[in-house]
Scaffold this active site. Sequence first.
Site, PDB file in Angstrom:
ATOM      1  N   GLN A   1      56.195  22.026  13.035  1.00 27.60           N
ATOM      2  CA  GLN A   1      55.153  20.825  12.654  1.00 27.60           C
ATOM      3  C   GLN A   1      54.049  21.433  11.928  1.00 27.60           C
ATOM      4  O   GLN A   1      53.474  22.566  12.181  1.00 27.60           O
ATOM      5  CB  GLN A   1      54.710  20.283  14.172  1.00 27.60           C
TER       6      GLN A   1
ATOM      7  N   TYR B   1      68.128  18.838  19.840  1.00 26.01           N
ATOM      8  CA  TYR B   1      67.476  19.209  18.406  1.00 26.01           C
ATOM      9  C   TYR B   1      66.517  20.343  18.698  1.00 26.01           C
ATOM     10  O   TYR B   1      65.390  20.046  17.904  1.00 26.01           O
ATOM     11  CB  TYR B   1      66.949  18.001  17.699  1.00 26.01           C
TER      12      TYR B   1
ATOM     13  N   CYS C   1      59.183  10.860  14.021  1.00 24.32           N
ATOM     14  CA  CYS C   1      58.303  10.826  12.956  1.00 24.32           C
ATOM     15  C   CYS C   1      58.629   9.530  11.888  1.00 24.32           C
ATOM     16  O   CYS C   1      58.101   9.251  10.965  1.00 24.32           O
ATOM     17  CB  CYS C   1      58.636  12.030  11.976  1.00 24.32           C
TER      18      CYS C   1
ATOM     19  N   ASP D   1      63.837  15.247  19.673  1.00 17.87           N
ATOM     20  CA  ASP D   1      62.941  15.211  18.512  1.00 17.87           C
ATOM     21  C   ASP D   1      63.847  15.258  17.255  1.00 17.87           C
ATOM     22  O   ASP D   1      63.932  16.381  16.803  1.00 17.87           O
ATOM     23  CB  ASP D   1      61.813  16.532  18.571  1.00 17.87           C
TER      24      ASP D   1
END
Length: 393
Positions: free
Chosen positions: A231, A258, A351, A324
């Site tokens: 990130q 993931y 995201c 994620d």
Amino acid sequence: MEILIEKLDNEGNGLSHINDKIIFISKCLEGELVDIDIIKETKKYYIGKLNKIIIPSKKRIDSPCKYFDKCNGCNLLNLSYEDTLIYKENKIKEIFKKYLNYNLNVSIIKSDNHYNYRNKVLLHIKNKSIGFVNDSNIINIDECKIINATLNDTIKFIKSLNIINGKVLLRVNYLNEILISIETEKDITLNEINSKIKGIILNNKIIYGQDYFIDNVNDLKFKISYNSFFQINKEINTKLFNIINEHINKNDNLLDLYCGVGTLGINASLKAKKVIGIDNFENNIKDANENKKLNNIKNIEFIYGDASVFPKYIDKNIDVIIVDPPRNGLNKFTLKNIIEYKPNKLIYVSCDPFTLVRDLKKLLIDYKIEKYYLLDMFPFTHHVESLMFLERK
């Protein structure tokens, strides 16, 4: 041509209508009267170019970035930080209402650092011009307002390498150490190297130092390879870690799909009884296992495999699944297996709100939304990071 901007679209562009067809114009704000030219027409929409703002929005501010008019990266730098959060909250609520008919309650997690928050940046080089791509042109830059200050300083070093054409990926860690990854067809000129530079990788081969460094989030150490996912906003990443652990019980068996280099799973292992991480990128699993050793974690296991068929890798009951996924969301096999496996809780980090609501159309048959957090991982851009907690009905 004069038009009135009706609203901002999901990518932060001004939106209006001409002859019952939508038109998008960047760098405009809701309620502004602007003079524009139409530069592109398709069957469904126009794209306009802003010539002049005739009546500005009361919310408009002067952008602190000298490249704002040319660069489309931080397209909300003409708003105050608080107004960007209002835009993002409304955007998320509208998406959930339109595609799920769901009235979402949004909890906003602010970024205390509005500038210099990015720990990674990709620079493009064309004919020795270094910067960002806009309409296939390079916006030549000396600095970027949202990247780490040490990364900005490193741009000067990149210019000394005499790269004619190519790409350069820069990463920085908590000690302000730098990793540089270069893709180019020509030779480069290596001059005096700053002690902060931990490694230089040219076309996937180490030419100086090493191809990784150690980063630190929430007092946890992580080995980050030059091409690993991590990130980009450390402060928000820390808040993400803390919120996730608030929703985990000490008796939970947790599965991290993931899992990447193991960041979410290792963080969750501090609270959960047992954690298993699965990822289909072998280098990620290699780094994840090293991160396990770095932090002396005993209750976590990492598996190199296909997350979409996770049931074949696990031999114990899983209470909580963390996902994620990449921007395109969960594939249909992963989604099907999660629904059939029936974990008590699902933690979804996303995201892309559009792929999130697409997946939720199926998940909400068996699950209910317990909590939604809007994480401002990317201040002054239109991007939104979502953290959602789901409970089985």
